[in-house]
Design a protein around this motif. Structure first.
Motif, PDB file in Angstrom:
ATOM      1  N   UNK A 163      33.401  33.230  38.527  1.00  0.00           N
ATOM      2  CA  UNK A 163      32.632  33.826  39.705  1.00  0.00           C
ATOM      3  C   UNK A 163      33.087  33.486  40.879  1.00  0.00           C
ATOM      4  N   UNK A 164      33.378  31.994  40.995  1.00  0.00           N
ATOM      5  CA  UNK A 164      33.642  31.583  42.232  1.00  0.00           C
ATOM      6  C   UNK A 164      34.961  31.516  42.538  1.00  0.00           C
ATOM      7  N   UNK A 165      35.866  32.169  41.803  1.00  0.00           N
ATOM      8  CA  UNK A 165      37.403  32.368  42.025  1.00  0.00           C
ATOM      9  C   UNK A 165      37.519  33.744  42.334  1.00  0.00           C
ATOM     10  N   UNK A 166      38.598  33.810  43.262  1.00  0.00           N
ATOM     11  CA  UNK A 166      39.059  35.252  43.557  1.00  0.00           C
ATOM     12  C   UNK A 166      38.324  36.049  44.205  1.00  0.00           C
ATOM     13  N   UNK A 167      38.619  37.443  44.124  1.00  0.00           N
ATOM     14  CA  UNK A 167      37.774  38.597  44.679  1.00  0.00           C
ATOM     15  C   UNK A 167      36.342  38.412  44.256  1.00  0.00           C
ATOM     16  N   UNK A 168      35.603  38.856  45.127  1.00  0.00           N
ATOM     17  CA  UNK A 168      34.078  38.773  44.889  1.00  0.00           C
ATOM     18  C   UNK A 168      33.533  39.497  43.829  1.00  0.00           C
ATOM     19  N   UNK A 169      34.182  40.476  43.223  1.00  0.00           N
ATOM     20  CA  UNK A 169      34.034  41.470  42.410  1.00  0.00           C
ATOM     21  C   UNK A 169      34.543  41.211  41.166  1.00  0.00           C
ATOM     22  N   UNK A 170      33.940  41.075  40.023  1.00  0.00           N
ATOM     23  CA  UNK A 170      34.486  40.883  38.637  1.00  0.00           C
ATOM     24  C   UNK A 170      33.851  42.053  37.821  1.00  0.00           C
ATOM     25  N   UNK A 171      34.879  42.683  37.099  1.00  0.00           N
ATOM     26  CA  UNK A 171      34.521  43.527  36.054  1.00  0.00           C
ATOM     27  C   UNK A 171      34.316  42.710  34.921  1.00  0.00           C
ATOM     28  N   UNK A 172      33.160  42.867  34.221  1.00  0.00           N
ATOM     29  CA  UNK A 172      32.831  41.831  33.135  1.00  0.00           C
ATOM     30  C   UNK A 172      32.246  42.838  31.933  1.00  0.00           C
ATOM     31  N   UNK A 173      32.397  42.083  30.797  1.00  0.00           N
ATOM     32  CA  UNK A 173      31.737  42.690  29.650  1.00  0.00           C
ATOM     33  C   UNK A 173      30.401  42.045  29.518  1.00  0.00           C
ATOM     34  N   UNK A 174      29.193  42.866  29.353  1.00  0.00           N
ATOM     35  CA  UNK A 174      28.072  42.135  29.353  1.00  0.00           C
ATOM     36  C   UNK A 174      27.241  42.333  27.879  1.00  0.00           C
ATOM     37  N   UNK A 175      26.805  41.076  27.242  1.00  0.00           N
ATOM     38  CA  UNK A 175      26.155  40.922  26.079  1.00  0.00           C
ATOM     39  C   UNK A 175      24.818  40.390  26.209  1.00  0.00           C
TER      40      UNK A 175
ATOM     41  N   UNK B 121      35.765  50.398  36.443  1.00  0.00           N
ATOM     42  CA  UNK B 121      34.918  51.088  35.810  1.00  0.00           C
ATOM     43  C   UNK B 121      33.924  49.887  35.069  1.00  0.00           C
ATOM     44  N   UNK B 122      32.769  50.727  34.389  1.00  0.00           N
ATOM     45  CA  UNK B 122      31.971  49.765  33.616  1.00  0.00           C
ATOM     46  C   UNK B 122      30.844  48.875  34.228  1.00  0.00           C
ATOM     47  N   UNK B 123      30.680  47.852  34.051  1.00  0.00           N
ATOM     48  CA  UNK B 123      29.851  46.923  34.451  1.00  0.00           C
ATOM     49  C   UNK B 123      30.613  45.965  35.708  1.00  0.00           C
TER      50      UNK B 123
END
Length: 263
Positions: free
Chosen positions: A247-259, A178-180
């Motif tokens: 970003x270069x590690x593991x699964x290509x999708x990352x759930x991140x918090x954006x500021x 969920x989220x970004x």
């Protein structure tokens, strides 16, 4: 990788790759197959790629992280003359539940099967999303079974070496994204974050804002660019070959918090 197979195919599935970004050459071969062979092209991915949707004959959008479930559905709908072991494995799966969790409807797979009529050269293209997934061991076993019990040519866009066990495991519970969410792709040209208007609203950022992507205790900065050809709340981020960030590690999708970074 036998690229010539793609241009000769009249039925093509692409799973786990944003093909226009990952392999422009492969993308061109698919377009060639559509033009020359009236090929059916089924594009399966969580990201709405407007460019690909212009020429694919069916777009199947599934939830981030559900590649294992999608492969289970492909085994159910496209394999034949199965072994007793595979038949028992599939009969024990709750296909309806997997379909609902993956957000890829059974009616969509019915439509895919209908498109097989009079098709002779079938190819499935498998992208990096599958091979960076934490469930890659079972995904590999599923691909092995699909290769053995279907009449599809299999082309991988990954250097990952399939070294799968014969024993298939149950499909794991789908994790929430969920989220970004950021989807990374290889790029030596830029490292921007491209997002839709929906993403912009959810992340509370505007075009050309400098933003911080926060993932666990790691943080990197990128410039955000509004892309009106994108939809949904998955943004794209170009990553260079020498990148050493999360970003270069593991699964290509990352759930991140954006500021937003105040300058």
């Amino acid at each position: 990788m036998n690229l010539e197979l793609v241009s000769k195919s009249d039925y093509i599935i692409c799973l786990g790759s944003m093909i226009s970004k990952d392999s422009p050459k492969m993308n061109d071969l698919i377009i060639e197959a559509i033009a020359k062979n009236s090929a059916e092209f089924i594009y399966m991915h969580p990201v709405d790629d407007i460019d690909v949707k212009l020429y694919c004959t069916q777009f199947v959008k599934y939830e981030v992280g559900s590649e294992e479930g999608i492969l289970a559905l492909l085994l159910e709908y496209f394999t034949k003359d199965r072994s007793d072991e595979l038949e028992e494995y599939l009969s024990d799966l709750d296909i309806g539940y997997i379909s609902a969790e993956s957000s890829a409807g059974e009616e969509e797979f019915d439509e895919m099967v209908e498109k097989l009529l009079n098709k002779t050269t079938k190819t499935i293209i498998l992208g990096e999303d599958l091979f960076t997934h934490e469930r890659v061991a079972n995904i590999s076993a599923m691909i092995k079974a699909f290769k053995e019990f279907s009449d599809f040519n299999i082309i991988s866009l990954s250097d990952f070496i399939l070294n799968a066990n014969d024993e298939l495991e149950d499909v794991a519970e789908l994790k929430s994204y969920n989220g970004t969410v950021i989807y990374k792709y290889a790029s030596n040209e830029d490292e921007f974050v491209y997002g839709s208007e929906s993403f912009s609203k959810v992340a509370k950022v505007s075009n050309k804002d400098l933003i911080s992507l926060n993932y666990g205790k790691q943080s990197i900065q990128r410039v955000f660019k509004l892309d009106k050809n994108l939809q949904g709340t998955i943004a794209l981020c170009g990553v260079k070959a020498d990148d050493e960030s999360f970003l270069s590690q593991g699964y290509r999708y990352k759930q991140v918090k954006i500021e937003k970074v105040e300058e």
